[in-house]
Write an enzyme that holds these catalytic residues in place. Structure first.
Site, PDB file in Angstrom:
ATOM      1  N   ALA A   1      86.419 -22.639 -25.621  1.00 35.80           N
ATOM      2  CA  ALA A   1      85.412 -21.896 -24.861  1.00 35.80           C
ATOM      3  C   ALA A   1      86.094 -20.767 -24.113  1.00 35.80           C
ATOM      4  O   ALA A   1      87.282 -20.850 -23.779  1.00 35.80           O
ATOM      5  CB  ALA A   1      84.693 -22.816 -23.883  1.00 35.80           C
ATOM      6  N   SER A   2      85.332 -19.696 -23.872  1.00 33.59           N
ATOM      7  CA  SER A   2      85.874 -18.553 -23.141  1.00 33.59           C
ATOM      8  C   SER A   2      84.855 -18.105 -22.100  1.00 33.59           C
ATOM      9  O   SER A   2      83.722 -17.768 -22.434  1.00 33.59           O
ATOM     10  CB  SER A   2      86.188 -17.403 -24.102  1.00 33.59           C
TER      11      SER A   2
ATOM     12  N   GLN B   1      89.894 -19.527 -20.011  1.00 32.56           N
ATOM     13  CA  GLN B   1      89.692 -19.832 -21.425  1.00 32.56           C
ATOM     14  C   GLN B   1      90.294 -21.191 -21.715  1.00 32.56           C
ATOM     15  O   GLN B   1      91.377 -21.516 -21.214  1.00 32.56           O
ATOM     16  CB  GLN B   1      90.355 -18.745 -22.276  1.00 32.56           C
TER      17      GLN B   1
ATOM     18  N   LYS C   1      93.125 -25.259 -19.736  1.00 37.64           N
ATOM     19  CA  LYS C   1      92.350 -24.120 -19.241  1.00 37.64           C
ATOM     20  C   LYS C   1      93.325 -23.092 -18.668  1.00 37.64           C
ATOM     21  O   LYS C   1      94.120 -23.414 -17.775  1.00 37.64           O
ATOM     22  CB  LYS C   1      91.349 -24.578 -18.180  1.00 37.64           C
TER      23      LYS C   1
ATOM     24  N   ASP D   1      77.084 -29.236 -10.591  1.00 37.90           N
ATOM     25  CA  ASP D   1      76.606 -28.567 -11.805  1.00 37.90           C
ATOM     26  C   ASP D   1      76.449 -29.584 -12.940  1.00 37.90           C
ATOM     27  O   ASP D   1      77.100 -29.457 -13.987  1.00 37.90           O
ATOM     28  CB  ASP D   1      77.594 -27.461 -12.200  1.00 37.90           C
TER      29      ASP D   1
END
Length: 499
Positions: free
Chosen positions: A78-79, A84, A99, A234
């Protein structure tokens, strides 16, 4: 207009996208159509070239990815705007996620935050509504939140704090942090697998009871909020994975809420009044919670809350839904120019998200049905002898500290009085009620004295002088007439004063 705002924030770049995401969690500040539109903002960014990732790892550890990890996948998982993520293997074969913070993230964020701070300062000076909504404070709050996300050490500490809070519990698991390969720029954590919590087909294939899972997830979040005082802020479906045994694994600990015991108690008061549909309790709780309570009109707020509660009389809360009730309540909060603390707004956001996930898992899921008995247990616990003793001890300690500080504080006050004296500023509007009341009291005293003197004089005159006895009736009638006239005049002037 809401869509245009979202597009503008996307065009301005990552920091403003983050700002929009933060605002999407503040229904106490923005109407529902803005909240819905800003919730569409995605924290995505073009991938960082592998050379930049390699350089970052080399800078932190003195070795490239091949020297730090047994395997390192150059293709990102994922970016996002801050960092990233890449898959990797440690030397012992443990599968991890690495990460890496984007090379230009810190500089860009600081520049954007400086622009926002300047705009907030200008708004505070020239726009009264900005002061009402504490725009300056909101920008400071956002700055602290975003700067914390830049520091992967903080995210690692958040993960470990969750792991400690849930130690020994089987219904939840937290990925392990590998500190040997973690810095403020790079975070290495255990790679987890599982079923995405809203993938109902996969859950059914695994034989997982979705109704029980929904209840477990709700109780998990309630414990974080009301017992631990530290919660995942979240909990969208991408951050919740379900294991074969029905337990839940949490990931991504960049956004958290941290509330103290006092704020917990205030929110519990709100929750109890909310579930019991008590307008007075709701008004007091909202004013206690609000950071702008000084601008709130309690009578007007109570009036609106009476109407709010009346709209749902005769209906079970489960028929309405927490999200719908919260939306109506936030409309009243905005109308009264109240502003809730960040943590309280996050709690509402979390509860609304949990209700949404719960309904996807089980159409009959009722968050308020879980919330109401939970609130009662919390109230019972707060009124227990142990809790009362703890509060008394705390109050005694606070009182003792205040008594110890009192002489020094009094000395400072007296020194200030000796140096500068005391100035009292009163406005005419503030004196008016006092003057009116004094005048009314004075009028009554004067009337009483005149009446007493008149009665006493007539009585003495008749008693001492025989020649006046034949006039006794006339004198008494005249006295009564004078007293009545005086009383009528005082009542008339009092009425004019009130008008």
């Amino acid at each position: 207009m809401p869509e245009r705002l979202r597009l503008v924030l996307e065009e301005l770049g990552p920091t403003f996208v983050k700002l929009g995401q933060l605002l999407s969690t503040r229904p106490d500040l923005l109407p529902p159509d803005y909240i819905t539109e800003l919730s569409k903002l995605q924290d995505a960014a073009p991938p960082v070239p592998i050379d930049a990732i390699t350089e970052a790892i080399q800078s932190e550890f003195g070795l490239g990815p091949a020297g730090v990890f047994a395997e390192f996948d150059e293709k990102p998982v994922a970016s996002a705007s801050i960092g990233q993520a890449h898959g990797a293997l440690l030397a012992d074969g443990t599968s991890v996620i690495v990460k890496v913070r984007r090379p230009d993230a810190v500089q860009k964020v600081h520049e954007d935050l400086e622009i926002l701070q300047n705009l907030a300062d200008r708004a505070d000076r020239y726009w009264e509504r900005a002061r009402t909504y504490n725009i300056h404070g909101l920008v400071q709050e956002f700055s602290q939140t975003l700067r914390a996300e830049l520091d992967y050490l903080q995210e690692g500490r958040n993960a470990e704090r969750f792991a400690e809070n849930f130690a020994g519990r089987t219904e939840v698991s937290i990925p392990r942090i590998f500190w040997e390969t973690t810095t403020s720029r790079i975070l290495t954590l255990e790679r987890v697998s599982g079923i995405r919590i809203t993938d109902v087909n996969a859950l059914d294939s695994a034989g997982i009871d979705r109704a029980e899972l929904a209840r477990t997830g709700a109780l998990l979040m309630l414990r974080m909020i009301f017992e631990d005082g530290f919660f995942h802020a979240d909990p969208h479906p991408g951050n919740l994975f379900v294991q074969q045994d029905g337990s839940i694994t949490l990931i991504d600990f960049g956004m958290v809420g941290d509330i103290d015991a006092e704020l917990q108690n205030r929110f519990i008061d709100f929750l109890i009044a909310f579930t019991r549909r008590q307008p007075d309790g709701l008004a007091d709780a909202l004013l206690d919670l609000s950071v702008t309570a000084g601008t709130g009109d309690r009578d007007r707020l109570r009036e609106r809350l009476v109407s709010f509660v009346g709209d749902y009389s005769g209906k079970a809360l489960s028929e309405i839904g927490f999200a719908h009730l919260a939306a109506q309540l936030f409309g009243i909060v905005r109308e009264q120019h109240l502003q809730l603390p960040r943590e309280v707004a996050l709690i509402f956001k979390v509860l609304i998200m949990i209700e949404g996930i719960g309904v996807q898992l089980d159409p009959d899921f009722d968050l308020l049905g879980v919330l109401t008995p939970y609130a009662r247990r919390l109230l019972k616990k707060r009124l227990s002898p142990a809790a009362m003793s703890e509060r008394l001890l705390r109050a005694s300690a606070d009182t003792g500290a205040l008594m110890m500080e009192m002489p020094a504080r009094l000395r400072r006050i007296l020194e200030q009085v000796d140096r500068s004296g005391i100035e009292v500023h009163l406005r005419a509007a503030e004196l008016e009620p006092l003057v009116a009341r004094t005048e009314r009291i004075g009028n009554r005293v004067v009337a009483g004295l005149i009446a007493a003197a008149l009665i006493s004089g007539v009585g003495d005159l008749v008693a001492r002088e025989k020649r006046w006895r034949s006039w006794e009736g006339a004198l008494l009638s005249g006295g009564v007439t004078v007293i009545s006239t005086l009383t009528g005049y005082l009542l008339w002037t009092s009425k004019r004063r009130r008008q």
